[in-house]
Enzyme design. Structure first.
Site, PDB file in Angstrom:
ATOM      1  N   ARG A  67     -14.761  -4.155  -4.887  1.00  0.00           N
ATOM      2  CA  ARG A  67     -15.264  -3.238  -3.927  1.00  0.00           C
ATOM      3  C   ARG A  67     -16.865  -3.229  -4.235  1.00  0.00           C
ATOM      4  O   ARG A  67     -17.504  -3.005  -3.181  1.00  0.00           O
ATOM      5  CB  ARG A  67     -14.595  -1.942  -3.874  1.00  0.00           C
ATOM      6  CG  ARG A  67     -13.166  -1.865  -3.816  1.00  0.00           C
ATOM      7  CD  ARG A  67     -12.934  -2.153  -2.354  1.00  0.00           C
ATOM      8  NE  ARG A  67     -13.575  -1.227  -1.417  1.00  0.00           N
ATOM      9  CZ  ARG A  67     -13.281   0.073  -0.999  1.00  0.00           C
ATOM     10  NH1 ARG A  67     -12.112   0.505  -1.567  1.00  0.00           N
ATOM     11  NH2 ARG A  67     -13.861   0.890  -0.251  1.00  0.00           N
ATOM     12  N   ASP A  83       0.971  -1.219   0.035  1.00  0.00           N
ATOM     13  CA  ASP A  83      -0.028   0.106  -0.016  1.00  0.00           C
ATOM     14  C   ASP A  83       0.921   1.356   0.184  1.00  0.00           C
ATOM     15  O   ASP A  83       2.128   1.183   0.158  1.00  0.00           O
ATOM     16  CB  ASP A  83      -1.022  -0.086   1.077  1.00  0.00           C
ATOM     17  CG  ASP A  83      -2.088   0.883   1.272  1.00  0.00           C
ATOM     18  OD1 ASP A  83      -1.971   1.969   0.272  1.00  0.00           O
ATOM     19  OD2 ASP A  83      -2.491   1.464   2.319  1.00  0.00           O
TER      20      ASP A  83
HETATM   21  N1   CP Z   1      -8.745   1.538  -2.109  1.00  0.00           N
HETATM   22  C1   CP Z   1      -9.740   2.697  -1.697  1.00  0.00           C
HETATM   23  O1   CP Z   1     -10.408   2.796  -0.543  1.00  0.00           O
HETATM   24  O2   CP Z   1      -9.685   3.805  -2.544  1.00  0.00           O
HETATM   25  P1   CP Z   1     -10.334   5.230  -2.462  1.00  0.00           P
HETATM   26  O3   CP Z   1      -9.611   6.033  -1.407  1.00  0.00           O
HETATM   27  O4   CP Z   1     -10.271   5.748  -3.763  1.00  0.00           O
HETATM   28  O5   CP Z   1     -11.703   4.999  -2.001  1.00  0.00           O
HETATM   29  N1  NVA Z   2      -3.548   3.334   3.687  1.00  0.00           N
HETATM   30  C1  NVA Z   2      -4.216   4.368   2.614  1.00  0.00           C
HETATM   31  C2  NVA Z   2      -5.446   3.644   2.103  1.00  0.00           C
HETATM   32  C3  NVA Z   2      -6.084   4.426   1.034  1.00  0.00           C
HETATM   33  C4  NVA Z   2      -7.325   3.717   0.600  1.00  0.00           C
HETATM   34  C5  NVA Z   2      -4.738   5.582   3.325  1.00  0.00           C
HETATM   35  O1  NVA Z   2      -5.337   5.320   4.548  1.00  0.00           O
HETATM   36  O2  NVA Z   2      -4.522   6.653   2.988  1.00  0.00           O
END
Ligand code: CP
Ligand code: NVA
Length: 308
Positions: A294, A225
């Site tokens: 999702r 991530d």
């Molecule tokens: N993965 C995810 O939650 O993406 P967004 O921040 O675009 O919603």
């Molecule tokens: N770890 C990231 C996830 C985004 C979907 C955040 O919290 O920004």
């Protein structure tokens, strides 16, 4: 009525039921256009509030489209535009919204906001990401893994990089769906001990390995991530990048995983930082299937919340 607050707070049989229903609903759409209604309309006459205190592409669009496919309506609200951002308590906001809408999804900073919303709302509340967890994402990820490779139970997942909110929900899923997880990243960014402990208590093999190559040996799934999450300060960016660079998922690292290993990233990705384009667009990657799922996973979560 059920709240969907976190994977470890949801019964494993219910989690399995949600994944199964998501798969069935996905199959039932049978390639119809995105805007076309499902045959079943379980959300007909229902209004869903989608509250965002942080930016979003996937969560916002997938919830909005999912509700419409099931016959419901949505209103997308920004925390800043509501009185929420100007001193009204979360509890009062929850009580008021419950008089207008049938379901609340909220993306926020502190987990306590989500918890207070759930405590005082008389309608179901869904966690659309907090600083601490991101359960909807990992429901989609479990669904995606199983679509490609069959049951995730007993598999080895390796998380590379920051032990953040998405990693936390992976640890919760390890406990509930029965897979093992190896974390590889700098000590300063280890996952919370409480969440490591939860998964270990459930009997899972949870390992911390500082050497990224050793960590991905035998992995069925490699996940990473962003190195700087929305709740992290921009001033920490350079320090975090320096710590995390050895944990980049590139083709050389993926070559240490099983030949049929999958690669996941919840997106948005910072290409050539936490993962290279070669991996993101390569044969192991299922990142866009995760994004699609999702939609399907959250539709099943909403049905479970409302009991429809
Ligand atoms: N993965 C995810 O939650 O993406 P967004 O921040 O675009 O919603
Ligand atoms: N770890 C990231 C996830 C985004 C979907 C955040 O919290 O920004």
């Amino acid at each position: 009525m059920n709240h969907f607050l976190d994977i470890h707070k949801t019964d494993p049989a219910d989690l399995r039921g949600i994944i199964d229903q998501a798969g069935a609903m996905k199959a039932a759409r049978n390639g119809r256009p995105r805007g076309a209604a499902d045959d079943e309309q379980p959300l007909a006459g229902r209004m869903v509030a989608l509250i965002f205190e942080k930016p979003s592409t996937r969560t916002r669009v997938s919830f909005d489209v999912g509700v419409r496919q099931m016959g419901g309506e949505t209103m997308v609200l920004s925390g800043q535009d509501m009185q929420l951002g100007h001193g009204e308590t979360i509890a009062d906001t929850a009580r008021v919204l419950s008089r207008y809408v049938d379901l609340i999804m909220i993306r926020t900073f502190d987990e306590s906001v989500l918890e207070e919303m759930a405590e005082f709302a008389s309608v179901p509340v869904i966690n659309g990401l907090t600083d601490r967890t991101h359960p909807c994402q990992i429901m989609a990820d479990v669904m995606t893994y199983e679509e490609h490779r069959g049951p995730i139970a007993g598999r080895k997942v390796t998380w590379c990089g920051d032990g953040n909110n998405v990693c936390a929900s992976f640890l919760h899923a390890a406990a509930q769906f029965g897979f093992d997880l190896t974390f590889t990243g700098p000590m300063q960014l280890d996952p919370e001990p409480e969440f490591l402990g939860l998964a270990r208590k459930a009997g899972r093999n949870i390992v911390i390995e500082r050497d990224a190559k050793k960590a991905v040996e035998g992995a069925d799934l490699v996940v990473t991530d962003t190195w700087v999450s929305m709740h992290d300060s921009q001033s920490s960016k350079e320090r975090r990048h320096n710590m995390l660079r050895p944990y980049q998922v590139n083709a050389e690292l993926m070559a240490h995983a099983r030949p049929d290993a999958l690669f996941m990233h919840c997106l948005p990705a910072h290409r050539e930082e936490e993962a290279t384009s070669e991996v993101m667009d390569g044969p192991h990657s299922v990142v866009f299937d995760e994004a699609e799922n999702r939609l399907h996973a959250q539709k099943a979560i909403m049905r479970w919340c409302l009991g429809v």
